[in-house]
Design a protein around this motif. Structure first.
Motif, PDB file in Angstrom:
ATOM      1  N   GLY A 208       0.825  -1.273  -0.293  1.00 32.49           N
ATOM      2  CA  GLY A 208      -0.164   0.269  -0.578  1.00 32.49           C
ATOM      3  C   GLY A 208       1.161   1.332  -0.196  1.00 32.49           C
ATOM      4  N   ASN A 209       1.888   1.431   0.852  1.00 32.51           N
ATOM      5  CA  ASN A 209       2.916   1.947   0.404  1.00 32.51           C
ATOM      6  C   ASN A 209       3.619   2.467  -0.768  1.00 32.51           C
ATOM      7  OD1 ASN A 209       3.678   4.263   3.357  1.00 32.51           O
ATOM      8  ND2 ASN A 209       5.785   3.957   2.239  1.00 32.51           N
ATOM      9  N   ILE A 210       4.057   1.081  -1.222  1.00 28.46           N
ATOM     10  CA  ILE A 210       4.501   1.881  -2.462  1.00 28.46           C
ATOM     11  C   ILE A 210       3.800   3.033  -3.394  1.00 28.46           C
ATOM     12  CG2 ILE A 210       5.793   0.339  -4.264  1.00 28.46           C
ATOM     13  CD1 ILE A 210       6.705  -1.551  -1.888  1.00 28.46           C
ATOM     14  N   ASN A 211       2.495   1.442  -3.825  1.00 25.31           N
ATOM     15  CA  ASN A 211       1.204   2.716  -3.811  1.00 25.31           C
ATOM     16  C   ASN A 211       1.284   3.556  -4.462  1.00 25.31           C
ATOM     17  OD1 ASN A 211       0.653   0.260  -5.729  1.00 25.31           O
ATOM     18  ND2 ASN A 211      -1.402  -0.384  -3.911  1.00 25.31           N
ATOM     19  N   SER A 212       1.568   3.924  -2.838  1.00 20.98           N
ATOM     20  CA  SER A 212       1.165   5.533  -2.219  1.00 20.98           C
ATOM     21  C   SER A 212       2.369   6.677  -3.156  1.00 20.98           C
ATOM     22  CB  SER A 212       1.364   5.854  -0.800  1.00 20.98           C
ATOM     23  OG  SER A 212       0.205   5.129  -0.033  1.00 20.98           O
ATOM     24  N   THR A 213       4.085   5.967  -3.049  1.00 25.00           N
ATOM     25  CA  THR A 213       4.671   6.382  -3.174  1.00 25.00           C
ATOM     26  C   THR A 213       4.553   6.547  -5.011  1.00 25.00           C
ATOM     27  OG1 THR A 213       6.023   5.035  -2.129  1.00 25.00           O
ATOM     28  CG2 THR A 213       7.372   6.394  -3.640  1.00 25.00           C
ATOM     29  N   THR A 214       4.441   5.480  -5.663  1.00 22.89           N
ATOM     30  CA  THR A 214       3.602   5.806  -7.315  1.00 22.89           C
ATOM     31  C   THR A 214       3.017   6.595  -7.423  1.00 22.89           C
ATOM     32  OG1 THR A 214       2.414   3.894  -7.461  1.00 22.89           O
ATOM     33  CG2 THR A 214       4.163   3.403  -7.393  1.00 22.89           C
ATOM     34  N   MET A 215       2.274   6.651  -7.039  1.00 26.41           N
ATOM     35  CA  MET A 215       0.998   7.539  -6.613  1.00 26.41           C
ATOM     36  C   MET A 215       1.496   8.764  -6.738  1.00 26.41           C
ATOM     37  SD  MET A 215      -2.091   8.648  -4.939  1.00 26.41           S
ATOM     38  CE  MET A 215      -1.088   9.342  -2.944  1.00 26.41           C
ATOM     39  N   GLY A 216       1.820   9.043  -5.653  1.00 26.48           N
ATOM     40  CA  GLY A 216       3.112  10.808  -5.840  1.00 26.48           C
ATOM     41  C   GLY A 216       4.069  11.081  -7.075  1.00 26.48           C
ATOM     42  N   PHE A 217       5.023   9.957  -7.123  1.00 25.48           N
ATOM     43  CA  PHE A 217       5.303  10.048  -8.937  1.00 25.48           C
ATOM     44  C   PHE A 217       4.777  10.790  -9.592  1.00 25.48           C
ATOM     45  CE2 PHE A 217       9.183   7.820  -7.115  1.00 25.48           C
ATOM     46  CZ  PHE A 217       9.855   8.662  -6.451  1.00 25.48           C
ATOM     47  N   LEU A 218       3.116   9.815 -10.189  1.00 22.65           N
ATOM     48  CA  LEU A 218       2.341  10.366 -10.869  1.00 22.65           C
ATOM     49  C   LEU A 218       1.954  11.930 -10.497  1.00 22.65           C
ATOM     50  CD1 LEU A 218      -0.293   7.367 -11.537  1.00 22.65           C
ATOM     51  CD2 LEU A 218       2.062   7.949 -12.463  1.00 22.65           C
ATOM     52  N   ILE A 219       1.343  12.342  -9.270  1.00 16.31           N
ATOM     53  CA  ILE A 219       0.883  13.486  -9.226  1.00 16.31           C
ATOM     54  C   ILE A 219       1.960  15.245  -9.932  1.00 16.31           C
ATOM     55  CG2 ILE A 219       0.416  15.352  -7.052  1.00 16.31           C
ATOM     56  CD1 ILE A 219      -0.663  12.402  -6.020  1.00 16.31           C
ATOM     57  N   ILE A 220       3.197  14.653  -9.511  1.00 10.77           N
ATOM     58  CA  ILE A 220       4.704  15.356  -9.756  1.00 10.77           C
ATOM     59  C   ILE A 220       4.677  15.786 -11.525  1.00 10.77           C
ATOM     60  CG2 ILE A 220       4.658  15.948  -7.045  1.00 10.77           C
ATOM     61  CD1 ILE A 220       7.550  14.908  -8.179  1.00 10.77           C
ATOM     62  N   GLY A 221       3.766  14.802 -12.017  1.00 10.08           N
ATOM     63  CA  GLY A 221       4.249  14.176 -13.540  1.00 10.08           C
ATOM     64  C   GLY A 221       5.741  13.585 -13.776  1.00 10.08           C
ATOM     65  N   GLU A 222       6.286  12.326 -12.831  1.00  7.08           N
ATOM     66  CA  GLU A 222       7.260  12.190 -13.040  1.00  7.08           C
ATOM     67  C   GLU A 222       6.831  10.341 -12.952  1.00  7.08           C
ATOM     68  OE1 GLU A 222      11.051  13.335 -10.994  1.00  7.08           O
ATOM     69  OE2 GLU A 222      10.468  15.622 -11.338  1.00  7.08           O
ATOM     70  N   ASN A 223       6.346  10.548 -14.270  1.00  2.00           N
ATOM     71  CA  ASN A 223       6.032   9.392 -14.700  1.00  2.00           C
ATOM     72  C   ASN A 223       7.069   7.903 -14.515  1.00  2.00           C
ATOM     73  OD1 ASN A 223       3.870  10.790 -14.722  1.00  2.00           O
ATOM     74  ND2 ASN A 223       2.687   9.538 -16.058  1.00  2.00           N
ATOM     75  N   GLN A 224       7.978   8.651 -15.497  1.00  2.00           N
ATOM     76  CA  GLN A 224       9.448   8.129 -15.570  1.00  2.00           C
ATOM     77  C   GLN A 224      10.143   6.510 -13.957  1.00  2.00           C
ATOM     78  OE1 GLN A 224       9.559  10.985 -15.658  1.00  2.00           O
ATOM     79  NE2 GLN A 224      11.232  11.420 -14.611  1.00  2.00           N
ATOM     80  N   LYS A 225       9.194   7.730 -13.304  1.00  2.00           N
ATOM     81  CA  LYS A 225       9.847   6.944 -11.933  1.00  2.00           C
ATOM     82  C   LYS A 225       9.093   5.911 -11.410  1.00  2.00           C
ATOM     83  CE  LYS A 225      12.263  11.208 -10.870  1.00  2.00           C
ATOM     84  NZ  LYS A 225      13.707  10.359 -10.198  1.00  2.00           N
ATOM     85  N   VAL A 226       7.927   5.856 -11.237  1.00  2.00           N
ATOM     86  CA  VAL A 226       6.443   4.680 -10.850  1.00  2.00           C
ATOM     87  C   VAL A 226       7.465   3.245 -10.854  1.00  2.00           C
ATOM     88  CG1 VAL A 226       4.686   3.607 -11.593  1.00  2.00           C
ATOM     89  CG2 VAL A 226       4.667   5.836 -12.088  1.00  2.00           C
ATOM     90  N   ASP A 227       8.176   2.672 -12.272  1.00  2.00           N
ATOM     91  CA  ASP A 227       8.875   1.257 -12.216  1.00  2.00           C
ATOM     92  C   ASP A 227       9.872   1.305 -11.452  1.00  2.00           C
ATOM     93  OD1 ASP A 227       6.711   0.392 -13.595  1.00  2.00           O
ATOM     94  OD2 ASP A 227       7.747   0.588 -15.858  1.00  2.00           O
ATOM     95  N   SER A 228      10.945   2.556 -11.600  1.00  2.00           N
ATOM     96  CA  SER A 228      12.016   2.382 -11.072  1.00  2.00           C
ATOM     97  C   SER A 228      11.527   2.145  -9.203  1.00  2.00           C
ATOM     98  CB  SER A 228      12.607   4.006 -10.887  1.00  2.00           C
ATOM     99  OG  SER A 228      11.876   4.556 -10.432  1.00  2.00           O
ATOM    100  N   ILE A 229      10.776   2.577  -8.697  1.00  2.00           N
ATOM    101  CA  ILE A 229      11.162   2.410  -6.873  1.00  2.00           C
ATOM    102  C   ILE A 229      10.363   1.543  -6.962  1.00  2.00           C
ATOM    103  CG2 ILE A 229       7.882   2.925  -7.096  1.00  2.00           C
ATOM    104  CD1 ILE A 229      10.410   4.365  -4.899  1.00  2.00           C
ATOM    105  N   ARG A 230       9.983   0.461  -7.792  1.00  2.00           N
ATOM    106  CA  ARG A 230       9.404  -0.933  -7.899  1.00  2.00           C
ATOM    107  C   ARG A 230      11.551  -1.540  -8.062  1.00  2.00           C
ATOM    108  NH1 ARG A 230       5.051   0.086 -10.839  1.00  2.00           N
ATOM    109  NH2 ARG A 230       2.906  -0.002  -9.140  1.00  2.00           N
TER     110      ARG A 230
END
Length: 636
Positions: A208-230
């Motif tokens: 759940g926390n990882i999902n919140s983190t990826t959502m955060g990147f989406l909010i600020i427009g840095e979609n490329q970081k979504v996979d990197s956090i995993r």
């Protein structure tokens, strides 16, 4: 006008609207808590809704009530309309309007606001209310030139109560990033990344926390970081369940099947009992591999792990897929029958709509208006499968018992064809033809089913004339069935003013539509379900393209698309021959109350909206659309 005068005028207007709104609409209790019953009362007198309207609804325009319908009927008691409902345990802010069934008359406080309620606990607003209020403005007042500033104000207000609210912090910083330049923009980004980093490090291996983190990147427009956090989790915390599941999921995408199987066999020998759940997907891969290879012993060894320890609502669908897979491969039929019987026994738990999961709520199954009907159909399909498996296991009497129960209720083409095969193997030609006829009525545009039906009639001693007569009868039956359903859902709403052009930029006018049955399908180039629906739409178009009374308008909504985007796509996809158009009215979706595409409208010859279909139902949609057109052609 001075700022003070503007403030006084605005305050006076706000108080007037509030007083006027409270006179018409009352929400009780004033400080509702999750789990409590909320009552909305409406005084129709003096409202926008005339006394001639006898059915009213409350329409949720923003809420997180996933398990509730998006509108509720109101009841009239002692001259006042009211509706009561229990707030879900996870409730937060909600907004709503009041209207008639077709939303021809909509009551709201002002043109730019909706009625609303906030959710409390022990007299204090719970976290997320003001955040949700900010989000709700997309439904209430998105067209306002100050829409973003209004949202920002509510996000900031959330932080006055809950300074650590993650989403509000990021929404504010995302706004600063958007509006700032140079160092200020960079500073806002650095602050946003720090907020996300803090959230991530608070519990880095929790899904759940990882999902919140990826959502955060989406909010600020840095979609490329979504996979990197995993990848960070997998690298920095390799022994976590999340990392194990993530790495395994990536490995299972390897195309070299022999390499995957060999590696999984070695890997599973090292897995400890407490880690078994993290490797369920490995067992599922091997189970399916060995079934395809007809290796019963190894398949059975992994089968038990695929159905073990799963308590989520998804398990019923997964179990059903296992049964279908085993039946189609004629493997482990005893196990398939037992599992199918288990699903049938628990059919009331079968999910018939969208399943959502949130760490704070657990699994939530979305509201399904047709749940009872869908559960009955699920039960029919499970009984049919039980009959098919019984026959394959040599129990003809039991097979006939199960199949007899669903002979007139089964609505799955795939299962009807399998049932027809069972009856054919038993030598029951009449039942075979009956089942194929039922399959035809579900998918009359499927040439393969038509061919099987024709062959069955001829094998039963029929002639080509008999085939033709049978098809005419079946066509009349499936259309009559659809007509009876259509009578219950027919609309009576004017199609709004529009600005539409064809792919040569020639305007489409109301005169062009007059006197025609018009099918309008809304789409966009980025909408995958829209594009996937086109082949089915093409079949319907082919049937009516030479009918002067029927017109097709395949309309790009302009949502996220320019005219050039639409034109380029159309020129690259010449296999679709229906006429494409482009919308030039930014308010058309709002006028049509469209929130999802594809959405398809059917207009009668007077320009009235008579039917509205949302989503892509694939093959199933073809007879529905065809029936809608025929239904409207018969209207005088």
């Amino acid at each position: 006008m001075t700022n003070l005068k503007v403030f006084i005028l605005a305050s006076t207007l706000f108080l007037f609207v509030k007083a006027y709104g409270q006179e018409l609409v009352k929400v009780e209790p004033a400080q509702p808590q999750a789990g409590e019953v909320l009552t909305v009362t409406f005084n129709q007198k003096g409202s926008k809704i005339p006394d001639t309207v006898k059915k009213l609804f409350i329409n949720f325009t923003y809420s997180n009530f996933y398990e509730m319908p998006n509108r509720l009927p109101m009841q009239k008691v002692n001259g006042l309309w009211n509706v009561s409902f229990k707030l879900p345990f996870y409730s937060k802010y909600g907004s709503f309007t009041i209207s008639d069934v077709n939303k021809d008359f909509v009551q709201q406080p002002t043109d730019t606001s909706h009625y609303e309620f906030f959710v409390y606990k022990d007299g204090k607003l719970i976290e997320g209310n003001y955040l949700a209020k900010g989000y709700s403005l997309s439904a209430q007042n998105r067209k306002s030139p100050t829409y973003e500033q209004q949202q920002l104000a509510w996000f900031k207000k959330e932080l006055t109560l809950y300074p650590e609210n993650y989403e509000s912090q990021l929404r504010i910083l995302a706004y600063d990033m958007k509006k700032s330049k140079g160092k200020a923009k960079w500073d806002a980004r650095e602050k946003a990344l720090a907020v996300i980093e803090k959230k991530f490090r608070s519990n880095p291996t929790f899904g759940g926390n990882i999902n919140s983190t990826t959502m955060g990147f989406l909010i600020i427009g840095e979609n490329q970081k979504v996979d990197s956090i995993r990848q960070v989790v997998a690298k920095d915390f390799p022994n976590s369940s999340y990392a194990k599941e993530h790495n395994l999921s990536k490995f299972l995408q390897t195309k070299n099947e022999v390499l995957v199987v060999d590696s999984l066999q070695k890997l599973l020998k090292t897995v400890k009992n407490e880690d078994e759940k993290s490797y369920t997907s490995a067992h599922n891969y091997l189970f399916r591999y060995y079934i395809r290879k007809k290796d019963k012993i190894n398949a059975l060894a992994h089968y038990r792990y695929t159905i073990k320890a799963d308590t989520s609502p998804y398990r019923w669908r997964d179990y059903n897929n296992h049964v279908k897979f085993l039946e189609s491969n004629d493997m482990l039929l005893d196990s398939a029958k037992k599992l199918n019987a288990y699903i049938l026994k628990n059919v009331d738990k079968y999910p018939t709509s969208v399943i959502r999961f949130f760490p704070e709520t657990g699994y939530l199954i979305g509201f399904d208006e047709k749940k009872a009907e869908n559960l009955k159909q699920a039960e029919s399909e499970l009984k049919a499968m039980q009959g098919i498996l019984s026959y394959k296991l040599g129990d003809k009497a039991e097979a006939l018992k199960w199949l007899g129960e669903v002979r007139t209720t089964l609505q799955s083409k795939e299962l009807l064809l399998k049932v027809a095969d069972v009856y054919k193997s038993m030598g029951d030609k009449a039942a075979t033809t009956e089942m194929l006829g039922n399959a035809y009525k579900l998918t009359p545009f499927d040439s393969a089913t038509t061919t099987l039906l024709k062959e069955s009639i001829l094998a039963n001693g029929g002639t080509e004339a008999d085939v033709k007569t049978k098809l005419l009868v079946l066509d009349k039956e499936w259309k009559a069935s659809h007509f009876n359903s259509l009578k219950k859902i027919v609309l009576d709403k004017n199609f709004p003013d529009f600005q539409i052009v064809d792919m040569n930029k020639k305007p489409l006018t109301a005169a062009d539509l007059k006197g025609k049955i018009v099918l309008i399908d809304l789409w966009a180039t980025w909408c995958k379900p829209c594009i996937e629906f086109f082949p089915y739409l093409q079949v319907i178009y082919n049937k009516y393209k030479d009918d002067k009374d029927v017109m097709f308008v395949i309309l790009n909504t302009a949502s996220g698309n320019t005219f050039e985007d639409a034109s380029t796509w159309v020129n690259q996809n010449k296999n679709f021959t229906f006429p494409f158009y482009f919308n030039e009215d930014k308010k058309l979706n709002a006028k049509l109350d469209v929130n999802t595409i594809p959405t398809t409208f059917l207009l009668d010859k007077n320009g009235k909206i008579r039917f509205k279909k949302v989503g892509n139902e694939g093959e199933k949609a073809m007879p529905q659309l065809d029936a809608m057109i025929e239904f409207l052609k018969q209207q005088k």
